[in-house]
Design an enzyme around this catalytic site. Structure first.
Site, short mmCIF file in Angstrom:
data_model
loop_
_atom_site.label_atom_id
_atom_site.label_comp_id
_atom_site.label_asym_id
_atom_site.label_seq_id
_atom_site.Cartn_x
_atom_site.Cartn_y
_atom_site.Cartn_z
CD GLU A 338 -1.33 -0.06 3.70
OE1 GLU A 338 -1.14 0.68 4.67
OE2 GLU A 338 -2.32 -0.82 3.60
CB CYS A 339 0.70 4.37 0.33
SG CYS A 339 0.69 6.15 -0.01
N GLY A 340 3.39 3.73 -0.13
CA GLY A 340 4.84 3.68 -0.34
C GLY A 340 5.32 2.33 -0.81
N GLY A 434 -1.95 -1.04 -4.10
CA GLY A 434 -2.49 0.25 -4.52
C GLY A 434 -2.21 1.31 -3.48
#
Length: 461
Positions: A338-340, A434
């Site tokens: 997720e994200c990073g 994501g």
């Protein structure tokens, strides 16, 4: 369950609630009290800050993620054994998911947990007008729960007079003040407060803050207000009401889940990790920056958020780790990113200076700085599946300045207010990746689907 507790809030961001929270936590620790702190909302950094710098157990409480009964359950669980719980609000007291809705804000958390509130008011450049501001906050809701006021940026000479007039004219207690504290300012960066390790002489700064506030806060009054908190409903009461149910644990004992954790990957909801452990998983930490390859014998992989954009060079130069991760994922190792962590899986990543660095390469294209917050805020994810399972709606949160060429199409992310929505997330048989940050207690079927997939394909690495 009786748990003394207080929520610290303010009319708006920048009013001093973080300074009051940090200073008060330090004072209570010096007094030998066992303290648990909570951050209202989805923020990662403040709880980490409280834990690493102030040495308190710190967690998140978010009514958007977990609803009313679930939020009280986490407060009971994480606050158990504490002498006092200190909650820090988010933004202004009545701010929530939109300008027309206070849900998920500090006032909503106070209402759901029936917690007494301290309002930190910036009194710089004002005197009697401060009363009008406080009165507005007291009168805005039928049950505001505001039991005390702390005045910020006020002179020691003016404070006694302001305290007297406020307490005489308004039904609220004044519990101290903050003078101007230029040497206790906390620096910030594009995702919020700087990381604790990066702030110069931070421990000394926090000790100084606590010492200053011990002279200007009425700590005994604050403790008295906190002791006035009502008892929390017990688990059995809320079970009988059908609002929560007990969940079994330990079903996935023996699973080894790799957890990327270092200066580049450091955004965690500790309650997420606790839930995985309660389900039986062993979390095996490793560093994508410093370790040569993934740990042996993993059954799954977690790549959480953080600051990979600040460590692009180091992540890229660790080619053996990048190749180890790519080989494992191509071989079918289940992974949630997720994200990073999602940025790390791209073909390339630009750092803050615009230099492009090779990354893991599971997704084609480049991750770049968009120059502004992109797709920011709470969302509900629908229409997709998690490792082939229909988990139902997933409440989550996005907060990122970087974007990618292909954010994914598996889910529809919808804002809780308004009509804005967008497609996001790559979801495959062994991969869920994501930008949305997930809070597992919002939908425990999600981590369960991940662990079930890990169990199905044990020992890929």
């Amino acid at each position: 369950m009786k748990l003394n507790r207080i929520l610290i809030t303010a009319p708006s961001s920048g009013s001093g609630k973080t300074l009051v929270t940090c200073g008060l936590l330090g004072i209570l620790k010096k007094r030998g009290l066992k303290v648990t702190s909570f951050k209202c909302g989805p923020d990662f950094i403040d709880p980490m800050f409280h834990t690493k710098v102030l040495g308190t157990k710190s967690r998140n409480l978010d009514t958007f993620f977990t609803g009313e009964a679930g939020t009280r359950m986490l407060l009971r669980k994480d606050g158990a054994g504490s002498d006092i719980a200190v909650m820090e609000g988010v933004m202004g007291y009545y701010d929530g998911i939109s300008e027309t809705d206070s849900r998920a804000g500090a006032s909503d958390l106070a209402r759901v947990t029936d917690t007494p509130v301290l309002l930190v008011v910036n009194a710089a450049g004002a005197s009697r007008s401060v009363l009008a501001l406080i009165k507005g906050f007291l009168d805005f809701q039928e049950k505001p729960l505001i039991r005390g006021v702390i005045l910020n940026k006020i002179s020691p000479m003016l404070y006694p007079r302001m305290k007297k007039v406020i307490e005489e004219e308004l039904a609220v207690r004044v519990a101290g003040y903050l003078p101007v504290l230029k040497d206790c300012v906390l620096e910030s960066r594009h995702l919020g407060l700087m990381m604790p390790e990066e702030i110069a002489a931070l421990q000394d700064k926090m000790n100084l803050l606590s010492s200053r506030l011990e002279e200007t806060l009425d700590v005994d009054a604050i403790l008295e207000i906190a002791a006035g908190a009502s008892e929390l409903p017990d688990v059995e009461t809320e079970e009988k009401a059908g609002e929560i149910s007990r969940r079994s644990g330990g079903e996935f004992t023996g699973l080894r889940i790799g957890l990327a954790r270092d200066e580049a990957f450091c955004f965690f909801y500790e309650d997420n990790l606790s839930l995985l452990r309660e389900l039986g998983a062993e979390l095996v930490e490793f560093s994508p920056i410093h370790d040569e390859k993934l740990p042996e014998g993993l059954d799954g992989l977690l790549l959480h958020g953080g600051y990979p954009e600040l460590h692009g060079k180091e992540l890229s130069r660790n080619r053996s780790m990048r190749e180890s991760i790519r080989k494992a994922l191509e071989g079918g190792l289940p992974c949630m990113a997720e994200c990073g962590g999602f940025l790390y899986l791209q073909e390339t990543l630009e750092d803050m200076e615009g230099r492009k660095w090779p990354m893991v390469g599971m997704f084609p294209g480049n991750a770049r700085n968009a120059g502004r917050l992109t797709r920011f805020g709470y969302v509900t994810l629908t229409e997709g599946s998690v490792f082939g399972k229909d988990t139902g709606p997933i409440r989550s949160h996005e907060f990122h300045y970087f974007d990618v060429e292909a954010p994914g199409e598996a889910f529809l992310a919808s804002k809780p207010s308004g009509k804005r929505s967008w497609r996001c997330i790559h979801s495959r048989d062994t991969l869920f990746a994501g930008f949305p940050h997930l809070y597992y207690h919002a939908n425990p079927a999600v981590p369960r689907a991940f662990l079930e997939r890990c169990e199905k394909g044990k020992n890929h690495v």
